[in-house]
Enzyme design. Structure first.
Site, PDB file in Angstrom:
ATOM      1  N   TYR A  60      -1.132 -11.800   8.901  1.00 44.63           N
ATOM      2  CA  TYR A  60      -1.360 -12.870   8.472  1.00 44.63           C
ATOM      3  C   TYR A  60      -2.381 -13.885   9.521  1.00 44.63           C
ATOM      4  CZ  TYR A  60       0.614 -11.112   3.473  1.00 44.63           C
ATOM      5  OH  TYR A  60       1.241 -10.547   2.479  1.00 44.63           O
ATOM      6  N   VAL A  77       0.807  -1.321  -0.200  1.00 49.38           N
ATOM      7  CA  VAL A  77      -0.205   0.154   0.161  1.00 49.38           C
ATOM      8  C   VAL A  77       0.856   2.040   0.321  1.00 49.38           C
ATOM      9  CG1 VAL A  77      -1.597   1.373   1.985  1.00 49.38           C
ATOM     10  CG2 VAL A  77      -1.891  -1.357   0.857  1.00 49.38           C
TER      11      VAL A  77
END
Length: 183
Positions: free
Chosen positions: A139, A93
Protein backbone atom coordinates in the site's frame (compact mmCIF):
# COMPACT_ATOMS: atom_id res chain seq x y z
CA UNK A 1 -4.05 -11.88 -24.03
CA UNK A 2 -5.73 -12.07 -20.63
CA UNK A 3 -5.70 -15.39 -18.80
CA UNK A 4 -7.51 -14.16 -15.67
CA UNK A 5 -10.82 -12.48 -15.05
CA UNK A 6 -11.80 -10.26 -12.12
CA UNK A 7 -15.52 -10.52 -11.51
CA UNK A 8 -18.21 -10.20 -8.87
CA UNK A 9 -18.41 -13.16 -6.48
CA UNK A 10 -21.33 -15.51 -7.11
CA UNK A 11 -22.51 -18.82 -5.65
CA UNK A 12 -21.00 -20.54 -8.71
CA UNK A 13 -17.42 -19.66 -7.73
CA UNK A 14 -15.40 -22.44 -6.10
CA UNK A 15 -14.06 -21.21 -2.75
CA UNK A 16 -13.34 -24.42 -0.83
CA UNK A 17 -9.76 -24.90 -2.01
CA UNK A 18 -8.70 -21.25 -1.60
CA UNK A 19 -5.71 -20.90 0.73
CA UNK A 20 -3.71 -17.69 0.96
CA UNK A 21 -1.76 -18.82 4.02
CA UNK A 22 -3.88 -16.74 6.41
CA UNK A 23 -6.75 -18.63 8.07
CA UNK A 24 -8.68 -15.41 8.82
CA UNK A 25 -8.71 -14.36 5.16
CA UNK A 26 -9.49 -17.93 4.00
CA UNK A 27 -12.40 -18.23 6.43
CA UNK A 28 -13.80 -14.83 5.53
CA UNK A 29 -13.91 -15.73 1.84
CA UNK A 30 -15.31 -19.23 2.35
CA UNK A 31 -17.82 -18.51 5.14
CA UNK A 32 -18.67 -14.81 5.10
CA UNK A 33 -18.02 -13.16 1.74
CA UNK A 34 -21.19 -14.23 -0.06
CA UNK A 35 -23.54 -13.58 2.91
CA UNK A 36 -21.92 -10.16 3.47
CA UNK A 37 -22.42 -9.33 -0.19
CA UNK A 38 -26.03 -10.57 -0.23
CA UNK A 39 -26.78 -8.37 2.79
CA UNK A 40 -25.14 -5.32 1.08
CA UNK A 41 -22.32 -4.93 3.61
CA UNK A 42 -19.64 -5.31 0.96
CA UNK A 43 -18.97 -6.13 -2.66
CA UNK A 44 -16.56 -8.98 -3.23
CA UNK A 45 -14.59 -9.45 -6.42
CA UNK A 46 -12.72 -12.61 -7.29
CA UNK A 47 -9.86 -13.44 -9.62
CA UNK A 48 -10.22 -16.66 -11.61
CA UNK A 49 -8.65 -18.23 -14.64
CA UNK A 50 -10.81 -17.62 -17.68
CA UNK A 51 -11.16 -21.40 -18.01
CA UNK A 52 -12.72 -22.17 -14.59
CA UNK A 53 -14.43 -20.87 -11.44
CA UNK A 54 -11.74 -21.65 -8.84
CA UNK A 55 -10.92 -18.46 -6.95
CA UNK A 56 -7.24 -17.46 -7.09
CA UNK A 57 -7.62 -14.13 -5.30
CA UNK A 58 -10.19 -11.70 -4.03
CA UNK A 59 -10.89 -8.27 -2.57
CA UNK A 60 -13.82 -6.54 -0.96
CA UNK A 61 -15.03 -2.95 -1.08
CA UNK A 62 -17.54 -1.20 1.16
CA UNK A 63 -18.64 2.24 2.26
CA UNK A 64 -17.12 3.41 5.53
CA UNK A 65 -15.98 6.49 7.39
CA UNK A 66 -12.89 7.61 9.24
CA UNK A 67 -12.92 9.75 12.35
CA UNK A 68 -10.69 12.83 12.30
CA UNK A 69 -8.31 11.34 14.88
CA UNK A 70 -7.61 8.34 12.59
CA UNK A 71 -5.78 10.56 10.09
CA UNK A 72 -2.16 11.62 10.39
CA UNK A 73 -1.63 14.71 12.54
CA UNK A 74 -0.97 16.75 9.39
CA UNK A 75 -4.24 15.67 7.73
CA UNK A 76 -6.43 15.92 10.85
CA UNK A 77 -6.72 19.70 10.49
CA UNK A 78 -8.24 19.35 7.01
CA UNK A 79 -10.88 16.74 7.81
CA UNK A 80 -14.41 16.71 9.13
CA UNK A 81 -15.15 14.98 12.41
CA UNK A 82 -16.24 12.01 10.27
CA UNK A 83 -15.04 11.65 6.66
CA UNK A 84 -16.58 9.31 4.05
CA UNK A 85 -14.23 6.69 2.60
CA UNK A 86 -14.34 3.56 0.47
CA UNK A 87 -12.86 0.69 2.45
CA UNK A 88 -10.73 -1.93 0.72
CA UNK A 89 -11.55 -4.47 3.40
CA UNK A 90 -9.92 -7.72 2.31
CA UNK A 91 -7.35 -8.61 -0.32
CA UNK A 92 -5.77 -12.04 -0.70
CA UNK A 93 -4.09 -14.29 -3.29
CA UNK A 94 -3.96 -18.09 -3.16
CA UNK A 95 -0.58 -19.61 -2.22
CA UNK A 96 -0.49 -21.50 -5.52
CA UNK A 97 -0.20 -18.24 -7.49
CA UNK A 98 1.54 -15.90 -5.07
CA UNK A 99 4.61 -14.13 -6.42
CA UNK A 100 3.08 -13.60 -9.88
CA UNK A 101 2.03 -9.97 -9.32
CA UNK A 102 -1.62 -10.81 -8.76
CA UNK A 103 -1.87 -8.85 -5.50
CA UNK A 104 -0.81 -5.74 -7.38
CA UNK A 105 -3.25 -6.53 -10.18
CA UNK A 106 -6.07 -6.93 -7.66
CA UNK A 107 -5.11 -3.71 -5.89
CA UNK A 108 -5.22 -1.81 -9.18
CA UNK A 109 -8.62 -3.37 -9.94
CA UNK A 110 -9.89 -2.31 -6.50
CA UNK A 111 -8.57 1.24 -6.93
CA UNK A 112 -10.12 1.47 -10.39
CA UNK A 113 -13.50 0.35 -9.06
CA UNK A 114 -13.29 2.75 -6.12
CA UNK A 115 -12.39 5.60 -8.48
CA UNK A 116 -15.44 4.82 -10.62
CA UNK A 117 -17.74 4.68 -7.58
CA UNK A 118 -16.41 8.02 -6.34
CA UNK A 119 -17.71 9.72 -9.49
CA UNK A 120 -21.29 9.03 -8.32
CA UNK A 121 -20.91 8.76 -4.54
CA UNK A 122 -19.08 11.20 -2.28
CA UNK A 123 -15.96 9.67 -0.75
CA UNK A 124 -12.78 11.58 -0.02
CA UNK A 125 -10.40 8.63 0.50
CA UNK A 126 -9.89 4.94 -0.05
CA UNK A 127 -8.82 3.29 3.20
CA UNK A 128 -7.19 -0.05 4.07
CA UNK A 129 -6.29 -1.91 7.25
CA UNK A 130 -3.12 -3.81 6.30
CA UNK A 131 -3.03 -7.32 7.73
CA UNK A 132 0.78 -7.49 7.87
CA UNK A 133 4.03 -5.72 6.97
CA UNK A 134 4.02 -7.08 3.42
CA UNK A 135 0.57 -5.58 2.78
CA UNK A 136 1.62 -2.29 4.42
CA UNK A 137 4.63 -2.11 2.07
CA UNK A 138 2.40 -2.77 -0.97
CA UNK A 139 0.00 0.00 0.00
CA UNK A 140 2.86 2.39 0.74
CA UNK A 141 4.38 1.67 -2.68
CA UNK A 142 1.07 2.66 -4.29
CA UNK A 143 0.75 5.95 -2.42
CA UNK A 144 -1.23 5.20 0.73
CA UNK A 145 -0.42 7.32 3.80
CA UNK A 146 -0.19 5.99 7.34
CA UNK A 147 -2.95 7.15 9.67
CA UNK A 148 -2.60 7.57 13.42
CA UNK A 149 -3.30 3.85 13.98
CA UNK A 150 -3.23 0.81 11.71
CA UNK A 151 -5.40 2.29 8.97
CA UNK A 152 -3.83 3.69 5.80
CA UNK A 153 -5.52 5.95 3.27
CA UNK A 154 -5.18 7.71 -0.07
CA UNK A 155 -7.09 10.69 -1.47
CA UNK A 156 -9.49 9.65 -4.20
CA UNK A 157 -8.19 12.43 -6.47
CA UNK A 158 -4.65 11.02 -6.12
CA UNK A 159 -5.92 7.52 -6.81
CA UNK A 160 -6.82 8.35 -10.43
CA UNK A 161 -3.14 9.02 -11.23
CA UNK A 162 -2.05 5.89 -9.33
CA UNK A 163 -4.45 3.69 -11.31
CA UNK A 164 -3.36 5.21 -14.63
CA UNK A 165 0.34 4.75 -13.84
CA UNK A 166 -0.10 1.17 -12.59
CA UNK A 167 -2.19 0.21 -15.60
CA UNK A 168 0.60 1.34 -17.91
CA UNK A 169 3.21 -0.70 -15.98
CA UNK A 170 1.51 -4.07 -15.65
CA UNK A 171 -1.03 -6.10 -17.61
CA UNK A 172 -4.32 -6.35 -15.73
CA UNK A 173 -6.83 -9.18 -15.55
CA UNK A 174 -9.86 -8.54 -17.70
CA UNK A 175 -12.64 -6.98 -15.69
CA UNK A 176 -15.57 -9.35 -15.69
CA UNK A 177 -17.57 -7.18 -13.31
CA UNK A 178 -15.57 -6.39 -10.07
CA UNK A 179 -12.13 -6.06 -7.90
CA UNK A 180 -9.40 -7.87 -5.32
CA UNK A 181 -5.80 -8.13 -3.04
CA UNK A 182 -2.65 -10.09 -1.55
CA UNK A 183 0.41 -11.74 -3.22
Amino acid sequence: MHTHSCEALTAEHILTDFDCGNSELNSWLQDHALPMQRRDYSRVFVLCLLSDSHVLGYFSLSAASMMRQEFSVTDQRKELRETPVILLGKLAVDLRVQGQGLATALLVQALDRAANVSISVGARYIAVDPIDDWARALYTRYGFSQGSGERMYMRIKDMFATVAAASRREPQPSSGGSPNHED
